[in-house]
Design a protein around this motif. Sequence first.
Motif, mmCIF file in Angstrom:
data_model
loop_
_atom_site.group_PDB
_atom_site.id
_atom_site.type_symbol
_atom_site.label_atom_id
_atom_site.label_comp_id
_atom_site.label_asym_id
_atom_site.label_seq_id
_atom_site.Cartn_x
_atom_site.Cartn_y
_atom_site.Cartn_z
ATOM 1 N N ARG A 58 0.811 -1.222 0.000
ATOM 2 C CA ARG A 58 0.000 0.000 0.000
ATOM 3 C C ARG A 58 0.847 1.276 0.000
ATOM 4 O O ARG A 58 0.327 2.365 -0.223
ATOM 5 N N LEU A 59 2.142 1.165 0.267
ATOM 6 C CA LEU A 59 2.994 2.348 0.325
ATOM 7 C C LEU A 59 3.332 2.856 -1.070
ATOM 8 O O LEU A 59 3.567 2.069 -1.985
ATOM 9 N N PRO A 60 3.404 4.176 -1.236
ATOM 10 C CA PRO A 60 3.847 4.714 -2.525
ATOM 11 C C PRO A 60 5.340 4.446 -2.696
ATOM 12 O O PRO A 60 6.098 4.449 -1.721
ATOM 13 N N LEU A 61 5.749 4.204 -3.910
ATOM 14 C CA LEU A 61 7.171 3.968 -4.183
ATOM 15 C C LEU A 61 7.934 5.286 -4.114
ATOM 16 O O LEU A 61 7.436 6.330 -4.533
ATOM 17 N N ALA A 62 9.128 5.219 -3.557
ATOM 18 C CA ALA A 62 9.981 6.397 -3.458
ATOM 19 C C ALA A 62 10.546 6.736 -4.832
ATOM 20 O O ALA A 62 10.734 5.852 -5.672
ATOM 21 N N ARG A 63 10.817 8.022 -5.024
ATOM 22 C CA ARG A 63 11.440 8.470 -6.263
ATOM 23 C C ARG A 63 12.847 7.883 -6.333
ATOM 24 O O ARG A 63 13.578 7.857 -5.349
ATOM 25 N N LYS A 64 13.210 7.360 -7.498
ATOM 26 C CA LYS A 64 14.546 6.770 -7.674
ATOM 27 C C LYS A 64 15.579 7.890 -7.724
ATOM 28 O O LYS A 64 15.429 8.855 -8.449
ATOM 29 N N GLU A 65 16.618 7.724 -6.914
ATOM 30 C CA GLU A 65 17.692 8.706 -6.881
ATOM 31 C C GLU A 65 18.899 8.250 -7.691
ATOM 32 O O GLU A 65 19.803 9.033 -7.949
ATOM 33 N N LYS A 66 18.918 6.960 -8.058
ATOM 34 C CA LYS A 66 19.991 6.420 -8.883
ATOM 35 C C LYS A 66 19.461 5.170 -9.575
ATOM 36 O O LYS A 66 18.418 4.637 -9.191
ATOM 37 N N ALA A 67 20.171 4.716 -10.598
ATOM 38 C CA ALA A 67 19.761 3.510 -11.306
ATOM 39 C C ALA A 67 19.841 2.321 -10.352
ATOM 40 O O ALA A 67 20.870 2.091 -9.719
ATOM 41 N N SER A 68 18.738 1.609 -10.221
ATOM 42 C CA SER A 68 18.703 0.465 -9.306
ATOM 43 C C SER A 68 17.522 -0.422 -9.679
ATOM 44 O O SER A 68 16.460 0.078 -10.028
ATOM 45 N N PRO A 69 17.694 -1.738 -9.574
ATOM 46 C CA PRO A 69 16.573 -2.637 -9.843
ATOM 47 C C PRO A 69 15.620 -2.729 -8.642
ATOM 48 O O PRO A 69 14.571 -3.336 -8.722
ATOM 49 N N THR A 70 15.988 -2.103 -7.533
ATOM 50 C CA THR A 70 15.211 -2.195 -6.302
ATOM 51 C C THR A 70 14.153 -1.105 -6.228
ATOM 52 O O THR A 70 14.439 0.062 -6.482
ATOM 53 N N GLU A 71 12.933 -1.487 -5.885
ATOM 54 C CA GLU A 71 11.868 -0.524 -5.624
ATOM 55 C C GLU A 71 11.871 -0.232 -4.131
ATOM 56 O O GLU A 71 11.871 -1.144 -3.315
ATOM 57 N N ARG A 72 11.874 1.036 -3.760
ATOM 58 C CA ARG A 72 11.908 1.404 -2.351
ATOM 59 C C ARG A 72 10.633 2.138 -1.955
ATOM 60 O O ARG A 72 10.095 2.915 -2.720
ATOM 61 N N ALA A 73 10.211 1.863 -0.742
ATOM 62 C CA ALA A 73 9.090 2.578 -0.141
ATOM 63 C C ALA A 73 9.461 2.767 1.323
ATOM 64 O O ALA A 73 10.143 1.931 1.914
ATOM 65 N N TYR A 74 9.035 3.874 1.918
ATOM 66 C CA TYR A 74 9.415 4.175 3.289
ATOM 67 C C TYR A 74 8.184 4.311 4.180
ATOM 68 O O TYR A 74 7.162 4.822 3.761
ATOM 69 N N PHE A 75 8.329 3.871 5.413
ATOM 70 C CA PHE A 75 7.248 3.900 6.394
ATOM 71 C C PHE A 75 7.838 4.341 7.726
ATOM 72 O O PHE A 75 8.804 3.751 8.201
ATOM 73 N N ALA A 76 7.287 5.411 8.318
ATOM 74 C CA ALA A 76 7.735 5.878 9.632
ATOM 75 C C ALA A 76 6.854 5.204 10.679
ATOM 76 O O ALA A 76 5.659 5.485 10.774
ATOM 77 N N ASP A 77 7.433 4.327 11.450
ATOM 78 C CA ASP A 77 6.698 3.546 12.454
ATOM 79 C C ASP A 77 6.544 4.351 13.743
ATOM 80 O O ASP A 77 7.046 3.990 14.794
ATOM 81 N N THR A 78 5.822 5.454 13.680
ATOM 82 C CA THR A 78 5.687 6.369 14.815
ATOM 83 C C THR A 78 4.905 5.776 15.988
ATOM 84 O O THR A 78 5.072 6.211 17.114
ATOM 85 N N LEU A 79 4.072 4.784 15.739
ATOM 86 C CA LEU A 79 3.292 4.160 16.815
ATOM 87 C C LEU A 79 3.931 2.897 17.349
ATOM 88 O O LEU A 79 3.401 2.252 18.247
ATOM 89 N N GLY A 80 5.053 2.489 16.772
ATOM 90 C CA GLY A 80 5.734 1.290 17.243
ATOM 91 C C GLY A 80 5.062 -0.006 16.810
ATOM 92 O O GLY A 80 5.251 -1.040 17.420
ATOM 93 N N TRP A 81 4.288 0.046 15.723
ATOM 94 C CA TRP A 81 3.562 -1.133 15.241
ATOM 95 C C TRP A 81 4.495 -2.290 14.932
ATOM 96 O O TRP A 81 4.219 -3.423 15.255
ATOM 97 N N GLY A 82 5.635 -1.998 14.327
ATOM 98 C CA GLY A 82 6.558 -3.069 13.956
ATOM 99 C C GLY A 82 7.739 -3.213 14.898
ATOM 100 O O GLY A 82 8.554 -4.098 14.741
ATOM 101 N N ALA A 83 7.820 -2.344 15.892
ATOM 102 C CA ALA A 83 8.948 -2.382 16.833
ATOM 103 C C ALA A 83 8.731 -3.461 17.900
ATOM 104 O O ALA A 83 7.621 -3.802 18.246
ATOM 105 N N ARG A 84 9.827 -3.943 18.436
ATOM 106 C CA ARG A 84 9.785 -4.881 19.555
ATOM 107 C C ARG A 84 10.608 -4.332 20.671
ATOM 108 O O ARG A 84 11.619 -3.814 20.518
#
Length: 84
Positions: A58-84
């Motif tokens: 569901r995350l939007p893909l980040a703008r590519k800053e260099k040639a790369s086969p990797t698609e990046r998306a970023y998520f700020a876990d401000t509520l600690g949903w994925g933190a342990r």
Amino acid sequence: VDIGGELCPPSVGCREAGPLSVEVLIPRDSQHPGAGTAIIDGALSENFLMELDSLWRRLPLARKEKASPTERAYFADTLGWGAR
């Protein structure tokens, strides 16, 4: 489920992981740039992994800053949903 002071959604099942296994691929004391690389299996529940995959899709893909086969998306876990 309490995960170090942060709440984990019950649907995710953060504490329902399987038996833990660790396979070291490149020893930590190796002179290789990938020293310490390991496969850790069973640390996260299948439900948590499915929720994480669903979030990533569901995350939007980040703008590519260099040639790369990797698609990046970023998520700020401000509520600690994925933190342990």
